[in-house]
Design an enzyme around this catalytic site. Sequence first.
Site, PDB file in Angstrom:
ATOM      1  CG  ASP A 113      -2.106   0.759   1.072  1.00  0.00           C
ATOM      2  OD1 ASP A 113      -2.074   1.873   0.090  1.00  0.00           O
ATOM      3  OD2 ASP A 113      -3.043   0.818   1.734  1.00  0.00           O
TER       4      ASP A 113
HETATM    5  C1  BGC Z   1      -5.123   3.290   0.357  1.00  0.00           C
HETATM    6  C2  BGC Z   1      -5.561   2.244  -0.729  1.00  0.00           C
HETATM    7  C3  BGC Z   1      -5.493   2.811  -1.938  1.00  0.00           C
HETATM    8  C4  BGC Z   1      -4.346   3.515  -2.342  1.00  0.00           C
HETATM    9  C5  BGC Z   1      -3.937   4.136  -3.434  1.00  0.00           C
HETATM   10  C6  BGC Z   1      -4.030   3.967   0.028  1.00  0.00           C
HETATM   11  O1  BGC Z   1      -3.845   5.005   0.958  1.00  0.00           O
HETATM   12  O2  BGC Z   1      -5.154   2.647   1.597  1.00  0.00           O
HETATM   13  O3  BGC Z   1      -6.659   1.510  -0.201  1.00  0.00           O
HETATM   14  O4  BGC Z   1      -5.690   2.100  -2.823  1.00  0.00           O
HETATM   15  O5  BGC Z   1      -3.860   4.433  -1.101  1.00  0.00           O
HETATM   16  O6  BGC Z   1      -4.991   5.036  -3.832  1.00  0.00           O
END
Ligand code: BGC
Length: 763
Positions: free
Chosen positions: A285
């Site tokens: 993530d």
């Molecule tokens: C979130 C994810 C998301 C990613 C990309 C992160 O902060 O936890 O769910 O897919 O950002 O936007």
Amino acid sequence: MKWLCSISLLASLTLNPALADNTQLPSPNLPRDAYVNALLQKMTLQEKIGQLRLISVGPENPKSAIREMIKNGQVGGIFNTVTRQDIRAMQDQAMQLPRLKIPLFFAYDIIHGQRTIFPISLGLASSWNLDTVATSGRIAAYEGSEDGLNMTWAPMVDISRDPRWGRVSEGLGEDTFLTSQIGRTLVRSIQGAHPGDRHALMTTVKHFALYGAVEGGRDYNSVDMSPQRMFDDYMPPYKAALDAGSGGVMVSLNTINGVPATANAWLLKDILRKQWHFSGITISDHGAIKELIKHGVASDPEQAVKIALNAGINMSMSDEYYDRYLPGLVKRGEVKEHEIDQAVRHVLNVKYDMGLFRDPYNHLGPVGSDPQDTNAESRLHRDAARQVARQTLVLLKNRLQTLPLKKQGTIAVVGPLADSQRDIIGSWSAAGRPKQSVTLLQGMRNAVGNKATILYAKGANITNHQDLVAFLNSYDHAVDVDPRTPQVMIDEAVSAARKADVIVAAVGESQGMANEASSRTHLTIPDSQRQLIDALKATGKPLVLVLMNGRPLALVRENQQADAMLETWFSGTEGGNAIADVLFGDYNPSGKLPISFPRSVGQIPIYYNHLPTGRPYLAEKPDKYTSHYYDEANGPLFPFGFGLSYTTFSVSDVALSNPTLKPDGSMTVSVTLTNTGHRDGGTVAQLYIHDITASVSRPVKQLKGFQPVFLKAGESKRITFTLDANALKFYNQQMIYAAEPGDFDVMVGLDSARVKTARFTLL
Ligand code: BGC
């Protein structure tokens, strides 16, 4: 078999002249393994590391910086870019590289729609209807792939029993079975027959694992959990969605029993790869590799990279660390090149599956085919959005049949959410445009035309707290504050209410209150809106509360004040029309809660499938030394699976095909469902089980089946479920997954609280 593969690889290597050239891609006609092996052999270490990087377009990486990275082969995939023109320009650049020209893939958070925004995921789950869910998935994939995208960061299948966590809005509720079914359906509908097809996207199941169980509901916090709870309750949805063929999985930001998921070889190798045989790609993530230092498991960036890669993180999201530190780590032998090869293999595999090696432009088409206007109305799927949205609305209360409303007389529409185009599409609204969404006010106007008079007053701001407003507006301007005093706004609303026959008040949360990094310790409607509701109630006019929120709220007071309450979540582009359909009875509400609504924040975690306790509290025979609160009831205000209709239903006694079940056999469980009211309508038959005595204490109820049913007024239908011993299995103290012989209750009802029960014995 392996031997045969290597022979064919050898043959293709010698026969195909393109393969002799180390600067060109292999022939796309090769099968995947042979193709990827041949390509890997041509790649330099630097090129391999480039493939492991996923870069976000945004203020930290403007397009010009990304262009440089592509030129230097420092990027494998890009996210947060959503137009064909932008995507094409980047892919063109990858195609101009002097060597290899490995196509980029393009991803985005398409959580509940791309341009046409469907209800938030918690709303979709409230439909309890897999066909409805699949419709939203197919359209999201269609619109995303029309925009040139290849991959979505969805579905999010984190079970959560904690509405303080803002991300419950993105999930599918508290239940393992329901979430597994919907997660699987989303993967299948988004990926279609093949993720490389013209109108399919590859999915990324997230957030692996247990993100929904962060302590205290505080986002990004730690998770500590018993192995039984983990594998009985929280893990199955990830497994179901991955087994459905998802090409990707995103790794969560939290620790699991002390070890961050991003550093967790047990999670990413032992469970995911060895036990579950997942063969797709793992993606960290946002910034998670850097965060290993703050978690306190890596002392410096280099160690963080080493730990993450060796733990099984294939692609790093928004982290420059892989690029910066992997070359040195490999040189010094601290990361083996075969570990890098393994990670790159997964990236190349998914690119192959996306069809990018055959045609890097397969979701872009020829230059001239780009839409003139990316935001054109004609690119939306409004009818489907309205059909889906109205199935996600949950009628919580309807005293003296306040609803449905008549399309006549005067209706006061009030509340800070009644005319908010931004809020109704919810958080994570992808490329959806607020300007294209239909608010409640507009939807009601559309519905009544000139048959009734609609008076509108905002009545209150979302909140009167400046700090909360500043928080909600910190990344983008999401909340408009009406500068008038609270009293002036309330007076205006009351004056409209006095002139009206009925009041419809849209209250709850603004979308930013139920989002990532939006945890709350209070679950009540903000005070500004409560004061408005008090004043409206004092007019004595029938009061309908249309709730908009992304999490269960504590609504004890509002439940006492309102004549009717409709939970509408954030219902999307066509939300206003869909809500009006229900308010005026053009659609009979059929949604059911996928998560319990607490009475108070102090009851959390509150979930229907809890264990019994040795001293259960009995309301009919209260006793001090039993498990209860002395200042609040034990149960939720609205239970899991609950939702009313404008008609009424009855459920007959439960009939079993057999009083015993053989370990390898199956049985049927049936009831007759009757529409006992005067309107046609839909509901959901829900089947629960309870293992009465086992080697470990088992939940009082567990959902094991559900069926949406539509019945005409007066109609009856026999509903049959098939049950086998698989539904009775659980992890015992030794972590053996098995069903234990003995007595079980099987229950059928229209919510988790009111059920009919029969007993059978597992032999
Ligand atoms: C979130 C994810 C998301 C990613 C990309 C992160 O902060 O936890 O769910 O897919 O950002 O936007």
